[in-house]
Design a protein around this motif. Structure first.
Motif, PDB file in Angstrom:
ATOM      1  N   GLU A 271      13.846  -4.268  37.661  1.00  0.00           N
ATOM      2  CA  GLU A 271      15.212  -3.817  37.927  1.00  0.00           C
ATOM      3  C   GLU A 271      15.358  -3.324  39.361  1.00  0.00           C
ATOM      4  O   GLU A 271      16.370  -3.577  40.020  1.00  0.00           O
ATOM      5  CB  GLU A 271      15.589  -2.705  36.943  1.00  0.00           C
ATOM      6  CG  GLU A 271      17.030  -2.250  37.043  1.00  0.00           C
ATOM      7  CD  GLU A 271      17.393  -1.229  35.978  1.00  0.00           C
ATOM      8  OE1 GLU A 271      18.393  -0.503  36.184  1.00  0.00           O
ATOM      9  OE2 GLU A 271      16.695  -1.150  34.954  1.00  0.00           O
TER      10      GLU A 271
ATOM     11  N   ASP B   1      17.788  -4.905  42.228  1.00  0.00           N
ATOM     12  CA  ASP B   1      18.763  -4.115  42.990  1.00  0.00           C
ATOM     13  C   ASP B   1      18.573  -4.285  44.489  1.00  0.00           C
ATOM     14  O   ASP B   1      19.551  -4.345  45.247  1.00  0.00           O
ATOM     15  CB  ASP B   1      18.649  -2.633  42.617  1.00  0.00           C
ATOM     16  CG  ASP B   1      19.152  -2.348  41.205  1.00  0.00           C
ATOM     17  OD1 ASP B   1      19.887  -3.189  40.652  1.00  0.00           O
ATOM     18  OD2 ASP B   1      18.793  -1.290  40.659  1.00  0.00           O
TER      19      ASP B   1
ATOM     20  N   THR C  25      20.103  -7.546  45.551  1.00  0.00           N
ATOM     21  CA  THR C  25      21.562  -7.415  45.563  1.00  0.00           C
ATOM     22  C   THR C  25      22.035  -6.675  46.802  1.00  0.00           C
ATOM     23  O   THR C  25      23.004  -7.088  47.465  1.00  0.00           O
ATOM     24  CB  THR C  25      22.038  -6.685  44.299  1.00  0.00           C
ATOM     25  OG1 THR C  25      21.604  -7.416  43.133  1.00  0.00           O
ATOM     26  CG2 THR C  25      23.551  -6.566  44.268  1.00  0.00           C
ATOM     27  N   THR C  26      21.357  -5.582  47.144  1.00  0.00           N
ATOM     28  CA  THR C  26      21.740  -4.795  48.322  1.00  0.00           C
ATOM     29  C   THR C  26      21.563  -5.592  49.602  1.00  0.00           C
ATOM     30  O   THR C  26      22.441  -5.592  50.474  1.00  0.00           O
ATOM     31  CB  THR C  26      20.896  -3.504  48.391  1.00  0.00           C
ATOM     32  OG1 THR C  26      21.130  -2.726  47.220  1.00  0.00           O
ATOM     33  CG2 THR C  26      21.268  -2.682  49.625  1.00  0.00           C
TER      34      THR C  26
END
Length: 242
Positions: free
Chosen positions: A174, A178, A181-182
């Motif tokens: 996870e 993230d 995505t960032t």
């Protein structure tokens, strides 16, 4: 960022691993690369990144031919990759691991400046507390983060990630999700190889599917998921495994 691959071919003896692959990425696309085992996914990424020399075809990054360049030269042009099995320097600390590629690519910047950049990267990866730990003491997932940190040191525009979620604890998975995505929100482009269908369908804006060294589908995840050629390719793999 513009990546253009035209009729890319790669052979290993009598085996044709890539058979005239063509693709184009523009801007900060987030592209998933999937396919049965042995379909040529890692070979494609390795050839684009300069680890393998193509036997035919062209690779252009931002209008420049990179097909003849070595991996460090390709990285210097703004394209870098991670590996399915992390290749951290196990007898070096986390900080030293981040410094190695940076000093190799741009030694003129100086050690002090790179150390400052390394602290920024470690803060982003929430790993600053591990900066003096040896890589051999880290979990597999943490070593994948170190490898991602090595890439971020040189600030590439396009990141090629080979199975970033394989063998990773769900909590770290996870975290990596993230981070991707960032970074994408910050303008980075990605090609991501993954057998984790949940993550790759969620992450990807576009999916490429390889089978026997050829692209058999290219499009939005939902459209690719229902493509008959893709269904047959995966059903064929399951039948062989059975």
């Amino acid at each position: 960022m513009e990546l253009e691959v035209e009729h890319l071919t790669k052979r290993f003896g009598g085996i044709v691993a890539l058979n005239g692959v063509s693709l184009r990425l523009s801007g900060n696309e987030r592209v998933g690369l999937i396919g049965p085992n042995g379909s040529g996914k890692s070979t494609l990424v390795n050839t684009i990144a300069g680890i393998y020399e193509p036997d035919g075809g062209k690779i252009h990054l931002n209008g420049q031919d990179i097909g003849h360049l070595k991996p460090n030269q390709v990285l210097g042009r703004g394209l870098g990759r991670t590996f399915q099995v992390p290749r951290a320097f196990r007898r070096m600390t986390v900080m030293e691991n981040l410094m190695v590629p940076a000093l190799a690519i741009r030694p003129e910047r100086g050690r002090q400046a790179w150390e400052s950049r390394a602290r920024e990267v470690l803060d982003f990866l929430t790993m600053d507390h591990l900066r003096n730990d040896y890589a051999r003491s880290l979990s597999g997932g943490q070593q994948k983060l170190v490898e991602l940190g090595q890439l971020l040191m040189t600030d590439p525009d396009l990141l090629l990630l080979d199975e970033p979620f394989a063998g990773v604890h769900p909590q770290l998975m996870e975290t990596i999700f993230d981070f991707i995505t960032t970074l994408h929100q910050q303008g980075k482009a990605f090609i991501i190889i993954s057998h984790d269908m949940t993550s790759i369908f969620t992450l990807s804006e576009r999916l490429l599917v390889l089978n026997s060294g050829e692209i058999i589908a290219d499009g939005p995840p939902e459209a690719v998921k229902s493509d008959e050629a893709v269904i047959q390719a995966y059903l064929g793999e399951e039948a062989e495994d059975a």
